[in-house]
Motif scaffolding. Structure first.
Motif, PDB file in Angstrom:
ATOM      1  N   MET A   1      -4.439  -0.907  -5.173  1.00  0.00           N
ATOM      2  CA  MET A   1      -5.543  -1.147  -3.911  1.00  0.00           C
ATOM      3  C   MET A   1      -5.978   0.076  -3.636  1.00  0.00           C
ATOM      4  N   THR A   2      -7.333   0.095  -3.079  1.00  0.00           N
ATOM      5  CA  THR A   2      -8.061   0.920  -2.444  1.00  0.00           C
ATOM      6  C   THR A   2      -8.381   0.552  -1.130  1.00  0.00           C
ATOM      7  N   THR A   3      -7.956   1.225  -0.153  1.00  0.00           N
ATOM      8  CA  THR A   3      -8.394   1.018   1.252  1.00  0.00           C
ATOM      9  C   THR A   3      -9.435   1.899   1.710  1.00  0.00           C
ATOM     10  N   TYR A   4     -10.236   1.276   2.559  1.00  0.00           N
ATOM     11  CA  TYR A   4     -11.405   2.135   3.123  1.00  0.00           C
ATOM     12  C   TYR A   4     -11.458   2.011   4.794  1.00  0.00           C
ATOM     13  N   TYR A   5     -10.310   1.340   5.375  1.00  0.00           N
ATOM     14  CA  TYR A   5     -10.220   1.140   6.829  1.00  0.00           C
ATOM     15  C   TYR A   5      -8.784   1.103   7.179  1.00  0.00           C
ATOM     16  N   GLU A   6      -8.442   1.451   8.625  1.00  0.00           N
ATOM     17  CA  GLU A   6      -7.080   1.777   8.842  1.00  0.00           C
ATOM     18  C   GLU A   6      -6.197   0.463   8.717  1.00  0.00           C
ATOM     19  N   GLN A   7      -6.718  -0.624   9.265  1.00  0.00           N
ATOM     20  CA  GLN A   7      -6.015  -1.704   9.487  1.00  0.00           C
ATOM     21  C   GLN A   7      -5.274  -2.233   8.173  1.00  0.00           C
ATOM     22  N   THR A   8      -5.703  -2.369   7.128  1.00  0.00           N
ATOM     23  CA  THR A   8      -5.160  -2.710   5.824  1.00  0.00           C
ATOM     24  C   THR A   8      -4.379  -1.815   5.268  1.00  0.00           C
ATOM     25  N   LEU A   9      -4.611  -0.369   5.348  1.00  0.00           N
ATOM     26  CA  LEU A   9      -3.725   0.685   5.139  1.00  0.00           C
ATOM     27  C   LEU A   9      -2.378   0.501   5.642  1.00  0.00           C
ATOM     28  N   GLU A  10      -2.451   0.444   7.097  1.00  0.00           N
ATOM     29  CA  GLU A  10      -1.362   0.554   7.849  1.00  0.00           C
ATOM     30  C   GLU A  10      -0.787  -0.412   7.629  1.00  0.00           C
ATOM     31  N   ARG A  11      -1.020  -1.753   7.493  1.00  0.00           N
ATOM     32  CA  ARG A  11      -0.271  -2.755   7.149  1.00  0.00           C
ATOM     33  C   ARG A  11       0.331  -2.885   5.865  1.00  0.00           C
ATOM     34  N   SER A  12      -0.276  -2.173   5.018  1.00  0.00           N
ATOM     35  CA  SER A  12       0.243  -2.285   3.616  1.00  0.00           C
ATOM     36  C   SER A  12       1.515  -1.082   3.090  1.00  0.00           C
ATOM     37  N   ILE A  13       1.620  -0.025   4.206  1.00  0.00           N
ATOM     38  CA  ILE A  13       2.428   0.995   4.011  1.00  0.00           C
ATOM     39  C   ILE A  13       3.894   0.473   3.577  1.00  0.00           C
ATOM     40  N   PRO A  14       4.436  -0.499   4.216  1.00  0.00           N
ATOM     41  CA  PRO A  14       5.917  -0.855   3.716  1.00  0.00           C
ATOM     42  C   PRO A  14       5.927  -1.543   2.414  1.00  0.00           C
ATOM     43  N   TYR A  15       4.767  -1.778   1.742  1.00  0.00           N
ATOM     44  CA  TYR A  15       4.790  -2.174   0.491  1.00  0.00           C
ATOM     45  C   TYR A  15       4.240  -1.152  -0.755  1.00  0.00           C
ATOM     46  N   ARG A  16       4.430   0.091  -0.213  1.00  0.00           N
ATOM     47  CA  ARG A  16       3.997   0.925  -1.102  1.00  0.00           C
ATOM     48  C   ARG A  16       5.085   1.006  -2.092  1.00  0.00           C
ATOM     49  N   SER A  17       4.637   1.305  -3.531  1.00  0.00           N
ATOM     50  CA  SER A  17       5.584   1.119  -4.568  1.00  0.00           C
ATOM     51  C   SER A  17       6.463   2.512  -4.602  1.00  0.00           C
ATOM     52  N   SER A  18       7.792   2.087  -4.968  1.00  0.00           N
ATOM     53  CA  SER A  18       8.711   3.266  -5.312  1.00  0.00           C
ATOM     54  C   SER A  18       8.937   3.479  -6.740  1.00  0.00           C
ATOM     55  N   GLY A  19       8.013   2.558  -7.453  1.00  0.00           N
ATOM     56  CA  GLY A  19       8.322   2.708  -8.973  1.00  0.00           C
ATOM     57  C   GLY A  19       7.267   3.817  -9.547  1.00  0.00           C
ATOM     58  N   GLN A  20       7.537   3.934 -10.853  1.00  0.00           N
ATOM     59  CA  GLN A  20       6.791   5.067 -11.606  1.00  0.00           C
ATOM     60  C   GLN A  20       5.813   4.243 -12.592  1.00  0.00           C
ATOM     61  N   TRP A  21       5.190   2.879 -12.211  1.00  0.00           N
ATOM     62  CA  TRP A  21       4.510   2.400 -13.190  1.00  0.00           C
ATOM     63  C   TRP A  21       2.921   3.174 -13.156  1.00  0.00           C
ATOM     64  N   LYS A  22       2.288   2.927 -14.377  1.00  0.00           N
ATOM     65  CA  LYS A  22       1.034   3.514 -14.527  1.00  0.00           C
ATOM     66  C   LYS A  22      -0.118   2.623 -13.996  1.00  0.00           C
ATOM     67  N   GLU A  23      -1.334   3.146 -13.544  1.00  0.00           N
ATOM     68  CA  GLU A  23      -2.228   2.040 -12.939  1.00  0.00           C
ATOM     69  C   GLU A  23      -2.795   1.062 -14.045  1.00  0.00           C
ATOM     70  N   GLU A  24      -2.794   1.295 -15.341  1.00  0.00           N
ATOM     71  CA  GLU A  24      -3.056   0.377 -16.302  1.00  0.00           C
ATOM     72  C   GLU A  24      -2.251  -0.794 -16.212  1.00  0.00           C
TER      73      GLU A  24
END
Length: 249
Positions: A23-46
């Protein structure tokens, strides 16, 4: 992180409801609320199960056409969540507009139209059970089937109060709420539950096959899990009435 015309542009990998989301975010709200869901894995974009990137021009267009009083922060939050819920349909899941409270290892979903008191009711559960209970998602929890078991997931898209936890819990029951002077709760059959569920999930699509997925997943959820209808007031007795009827052990 790049800045362009006042925008915050962040392309990030997320693990949401066991889906790989780029996901590409352009504004703060969605970015900030998504931080706890950032991936800890090493999967590739594809390898992503879904890609979310609308772009600022899209949000500007939607503001002019449909949401003139809404900020770009809110518009991005709404549309990114809507697209995620469509990806979910393709992976044995769906969203239910509800507040999901967890007690003793099971998630109980209380669904109703906005303003009918579902969040008020689940807050009463927190007061009644204390540290034994928590809200996994206060507005749009994800339901997903894995190995024959339905689970409830937190997601970043959890309403104006942003109450959610990045975890998954077994689905205990779904309860459709209405206001009443006295507290009561009763099981309902699939036929009666279908319109109630359908009214609280994703139901607008351009492609017919997406609607088929909604109906398929909805039928599986309603036939595999306890479904109730409840009339309640704002009291501790409402919690006791519900819990004694729907609790799973």
């Amino acid at each position: 992180m790049n800045s362009d015309k006042g925008l915050i542009i962040v392309k990030e990998k997320y693990d949401i409801a066991d889906l790989k989301i780029l996901m590409t975010t352009y504004y703060e709200q969605t970015l900030e609320r998504s931080i706890p869901y950032r991936s800890s894995g090493q999967w590739k974009e594809e390898e992503a199960d879904g890609v979310i990137d609308f772009g600022p021009e899209f949000y500007e267009k939607k503001q002019k056409e449909y949401m003139p009083r809404s900020s770009f922060n809110m518009i991005e939050y709404v549309y990114t969540g809507s697209l995620f819920n469509r990806f979910l349909l393709e992976h044995n899941g769906c969203m239910l507009h509800s507040s999901a409270v967890v007690v003793d290892g099971f998630a109980y979903l209380f669904s109703a139209n906005s303003g009918m008191g579902k969040s008020t009711h689940t807050k009463l559960w927190l007061e009644h059970f204390g540290e034994k209970a928590f809200i996994i998602n206060d507005d749009k929890p994800s339901l997903k089937k894995e190995n024959g078991q339905w689970y409830v997931y937190g997601t970043p898209w959890s309403g104006k109060h942003n109450i959610n936890v990045n975890t998954k819990v077994k689905l205990g029951a779904i309860v459709f709420l209405e206001r009443a002077e006295n507290n009561w709760i009763e099981p309902i059959d699939v036929r009666d539950a279908i319109p109630l569920f359908f009214n609280q999930t994703v139901r607008t699509f351009r492609k017919e096959e997406k609607m088929d997925l909604v109906l398929k997943n909805m039928e599986q959820i309603l036939t595999a899990n306890p479904i109730y209808k409840m009339g309640c007031n704002v009291s501790d007795d409402a919690v006791v009435t519900a819990y004694e009827k729907i609790r799973r052990v």
